[in-house]
Design a protein around this motif. Sequence first.
Motif, PDB file in Angstrom:
ATOM      1  N   LEU A   1       0.809  -1.222   0.000  1.00  0.00           N
ATOM      2  CA  LEU A   1       0.000   0.000   0.000  1.00  0.00           C
ATOM      3  C   LEU A   1       0.841   1.271   0.000  1.00  0.00           C
ATOM      4  O   LEU A   1       0.283   2.381   0.069  1.00  0.00           O
ATOM      5  N   LEU A   2       2.151   1.132  -0.083  1.00  0.00           N
ATOM      6  CA  LEU A   2       3.032   2.307  -0.035  1.00  0.00           C
ATOM      7  C   LEU A   2       2.704   3.346  -1.108  1.00  0.00           C
ATOM      8  O   LEU A   2       2.693   4.552  -0.814  1.00  0.00           O
ATOM      9  N   PRO A   3       2.441   2.959  -2.373  1.00  0.00           N
ATOM     10  CA  PRO A   3       2.090   3.993  -3.362  1.00  0.00           C
ATOM     11  C   PRO A   3       0.861   4.799  -2.968  1.00  0.00           C
ATOM     12  O   PRO A   3       0.793   6.003  -3.224  1.00  0.00           O
ATOM     13  N   LEU A   4      -0.090   4.165  -2.311  1.00  0.00           N
ATOM     14  CA  LEU A   4      -1.322   4.848  -1.929  1.00  0.00           C
ATOM     15  C   LEU A   4      -1.091   5.788  -0.752  1.00  0.00           C
ATOM     16  O   LEU A   4      -1.558   6.936  -0.755  1.00  0.00           O
ATOM     17  N   SER A   5      -0.365   5.325   0.287  1.00  0.00           N
ATOM     18  CA  SER A   5      -0.098   6.193   1.437  1.00  0.00           C
ATOM     19  C   SER A   5       0.814   7.350   1.056  1.00  0.00           C
ATOM     20  O   SER A   5       0.660   8.467   1.571  1.00  0.00           O
ATOM     21  N   SER A   6       1.748   7.131   0.127  1.00  0.00           N
ATOM     22  CA  SER A   6       2.611   8.223  -0.331  1.00  0.00           C
ATOM     23  C   SER A   6       1.807   9.252  -1.117  1.00  0.00           C
ATOM     24  O   SER A   6       2.014  10.462  -0.967  1.00  0.00           O
ATOM     25  N   HIS A   7       0.893   8.776  -1.950  1.00  0.00           N
ATOM     26  CA  HIS A   7       0.056   9.703  -2.714  1.00  0.00           C
ATOM     27  C   HIS A   7      -0.838  10.524  -1.793  1.00  0.00           C
ATOM     28  O   HIS A   7      -1.096  11.705  -2.057  1.00  0.00           O
ATOM     29  N   LEU A   8      -1.284   9.935  -0.707  1.00  0.00           N
ATOM     30  CA  LEU A   8      -2.120  10.648   0.249  1.00  0.00           C
ATOM     31  C   LEU A   8      -1.379  11.857   0.824  1.00  0.00           C
ATOM     32  O   LEU A   8      -1.934  12.963   0.927  1.00  0.00           O
ATOM     33  N   LEU A   9      -0.102  11.680   1.174  1.00  0.00           N
ATOM     34  CA  LEU A   9       0.698  12.798   1.677  1.00  0.00           C
ATOM     35  C   LEU A   9       0.902  13.860   0.598  1.00  0.00           C
ATOM     36  O   LEU A   9       0.905  15.065   0.886  1.00  0.00           O
ATOM     37  N   GLN A  10       1.066  13.434  -0.644  1.00  0.00           N
ATOM     38  CA  GLN A  10       1.239  14.399  -1.734  1.00  0.00           C
ATOM     39  C   GLN A  10      -0.016  15.233  -1.937  1.00  0.00           C
ATOM     40  O   GLN A  10       0.058  16.438  -2.201  1.00  0.00           O
ATOM     41  N   VAL A  11      -1.185  14.615  -1.802  1.00  0.00           N
ATOM     42  CA  VAL A  11      -2.446  15.352  -1.926  1.00  0.00           C
ATOM     43  C   VAL A  11      -2.564  16.376  -0.810  1.00  0.00           C
ATOM     44  O   VAL A  11      -2.974  17.522  -1.024  1.00  0.00           O
ATOM     45  N   ILE A  12      -2.199  15.979   0.400  1.00  0.00           N
ATOM     46  CA  ILE A  12      -2.270  16.896   1.538  1.00  0.00           C
ATOM     47  C   ILE A  12      -1.341  18.089   1.326  1.00  0.00           C
ATOM     48  O   ILE A  12      -1.686  19.231   1.647  1.00  0.00           O
ATOM     49  N   ALA A  13      -0.156  17.842   0.771  1.00  0.00           N
ATOM     50  CA  ALA A  13       0.822  18.919   0.574  1.00  0.00           C
ATOM     51  C   ALA A  13       0.326  19.977  -0.402  1.00  0.00           C
ATOM     52  O   ALA A  13       0.797  21.120  -0.356  1.00  0.00           O
TER      53      ALA A  13
ATOM     54  N   VAL B   1      -4.627  -2.249  -5.738  1.00  0.00           N
ATOM     55  CA  VAL B   1      -3.517  -1.312  -5.881  1.00  0.00           C
ATOM     56  C   VAL B   1      -2.365  -1.907  -6.689  1.00  0.00           C
ATOM     57  O   VAL B   1      -1.581  -1.174  -7.297  1.00  0.00           O
ATOM     58  N   GLN B   2      -2.275  -3.229  -6.749  1.00  0.00           N
ATOM     59  CA  GLN B   2      -1.149  -3.856  -7.434  1.00  0.00           C
ATOM     60  C   GLN B   2      -1.289  -3.801  -8.959  1.00  0.00           C
ATOM     61  O   GLN B   2      -0.281  -3.894  -9.667  1.00  0.00           O
ATOM     62  N   THR B   3      -2.512  -3.645  -9.453  1.00  0.00           N
ATOM     63  CA  THR B   3      -2.718  -3.598 -10.903  1.00  0.00           C
ATOM     64  C   THR B   3      -3.319  -2.277 -11.353  1.00  0.00           C
ATOM     65  O   THR B   3      -3.495  -2.071 -12.548  1.00  0.00           O
ATOM     66  N   HIS B   4      -3.609  -1.387 -10.424  1.00  0.00           N
ATOM     67  CA  HIS B   4      -4.236  -0.114 -10.779  1.00  0.00           C
ATOM     68  C   HIS B   4      -3.190   0.819 -11.398  1.00  0.00           C
ATOM     69  O   HIS B   4      -2.048   0.887 -10.932  1.00  0.00           O
ATOM     70  N   PRO B   5      -3.544   1.559 -12.454  1.00  0.00           N
ATOM     71  CA  PRO B   5      -2.578   2.484 -13.057  1.00  0.00           C
ATOM     72  C   PRO B   5      -2.109   3.527 -12.050  1.00  0.00           C
ATOM     73  O   PRO B   5      -2.917   4.137 -11.345  1.00  0.00           O
ATOM     74  N   ASN B   6      -0.808   3.729 -11.990  1.00  0.00           N
ATOM     75  CA  ASN B   6      -0.253   4.658 -11.012  1.00  0.00           C
ATOM     76  C   ASN B   6      -0.734   6.085 -11.266  1.00  0.00           C
ATOM     77  O   ASN B   6      -0.864   6.887 -10.325  1.00  0.00           O
ATOM     78  N   ALA B   7      -1.007   6.429 -12.519  1.00  0.00           N
ATOM     79  CA  ALA B   7      -1.471   7.782 -12.830  1.00  0.00           C
ATOM     80  C   ALA B   7      -2.853   8.049 -12.258  1.00  0.00           C
ATOM     81  O   ALA B   7      -3.241   9.214 -12.111  1.00  0.00           O
ATOM     82  N   ARG B   8      -3.612   6.993 -11.931  1.00  0.00           N
ATOM     83  CA  ARG B   8      -4.960   7.151 -11.374  1.00  0.00           C
ATOM     84  C   ARG B   8      -5.051   6.568  -9.981  1.00  0.00           C
ATOM     85  O   ARG B   8      -6.086   6.108  -9.536  1.00  0.00           O
ATOM     86  N   ILE B   9      -3.928   6.617  -9.251  1.00  0.00           N
ATOM     87  CA  ILE B   9      -3.885   5.999  -7.925  1.00  0.00           C
ATOM     88  C   ILE B   9      -4.842   6.696  -6.965  1.00  0.00           C
ATOM     89  O   ILE B   9      -5.325   6.109  -6.000  1.00  0.00           O
TER      90      ILE B   9
END
Length: 504
Positions: free
Chosen positions: A215-227, A474-482
């Motif tokens: 789930l690291l890509p998802l939790s990292s994206h969450l911080l980016q959205v907050i920023a 999350v393992q097959t979802h496109p990273n651009a639409r995470i």
Amino acid sequence: MPQNHFCPWREEAEELKAEVGRIGGELATLQGQMAALQRHVFGRKAERMPSVASQLRQEAASPEDEAARVAAALEKRRERSARKAQEAPTREVQHAVPPEARHCPTCGGGDLKPLGEGRRTVLYEYVPAFFERQVHVQQVLACACGQGVVTAPAPAPARVVDRGEYGPGFLAHVVTSKCADAMPLHRLAQRVERGGVPMSRSTLTDLFHQSAQVLLPLSSHLLQVIATAEVVWADETPLRVLDVKKTRQGYLWTFLTQTPRGEWFIGYRFRLGRASTTPKGVLGGTRGALVVDAYTGYNAVTLPEGRVRVGCWAHVRRRFFDALPTAPEARVALDFILALYRVEAQARDAGLVRTDAHRELRMRHSAPILAALRAWLEEQTPLHPPKGPLGQALSYARKQWDALTRFVSDARLPLDNNRSEAALRKAALGRKNFLFVGHEAAGENLAGLYALVATCEANGVNPEGYLADVLLRVQTHPNARIGELLPHEWKRLRAADASQRLAS
């Protein structure tokens, strides 16, 4: 005697005066600390700092208003209970009239027909959770000729980790138990054992960290959205890290924001130490407002041309409350601060929060309160030792004044940082239960999973159901639409799917 004649006794008097002032300041500080310690250890709950909400409720104009508030709260609770009851799994147990009783008690006739749906009685029962050992068997058929063999096609079992023996629902249960329920993994291992599955704490630890990596890509994206948000809350709390035969001090930082639609995003970052590199790594180079306390570690984000710093009135209120035992005049500052929160309560009751009308309300009512409080601070500062409890509270408020008053002209800004403190309470409970994390990487994994679970709970999403689904997606979802897998989007997607099923 000439006016400029040297007088040794004057110099000694000045030194003695300075010494008396220093001792007086230290004495006031010790008295304040002793009063706070006695209140914490021996004091009744009524002697502890009351919440702003409770004080505002006590100011109800009449018993009728208080009765109306209690009635509204009960009605809201009943509605919530009814909604939860509809969501709970339901099993109807039919009780038929036995054949020997199928006759009319009046005329004795036997032509009886159902009357409505029957008499209903609701009973809530606990059905113990159970773990299931799934064994997938593919049928193999052999031809009578002895040459041909046909094997039944079978979809591969849903696995989060290749060749793993535990499904996504099991991993979601492990993560939710630790991050939402603050359950140490050794206790969870005992519970799993009672469910009939051989389990050790080390295995659960491996599953927990494997889930975090997936789930690291998802939790990292969450911080980016907050920023990228305009207004961000931030705070930090200590969390010990196991070292060789001892522990080291680490810190769990939280960063959160709220969207215009009311959705909350809560992120965490774990680092050894309390240096400013952590907030700079998350929010560095971004613009907007940062709601924090007076800790200088956030200066790297707010200076020289970073985010605008917004102060916390809850911290100011806490300092003046701690000064009450030795300086009763601190009650004046508490009354001023309560008046600021009273304006916010009026805006909330009128449905004006974060609107232009809210800003106008603050300009009309909060600004005069702040002006009066500022004048009182200036008047009181020379009258109290700088190192005494009230002197420190006065100094804290005066030094933070610009940050504390920015909320008046911007309706998006809150009065305090309580949201981020609340986001760390679950971590504080976990810290009491499992004491420390094994290493720095373990702390980072814990922070990532905390973020997803906390964001689920803040948006009314069941974290266990969410994680069980997203661990595979999350393992097959496109990273651009995470971002489509974040809890609020996942909730919206599930609601849309349910509506389509009902329509069809």
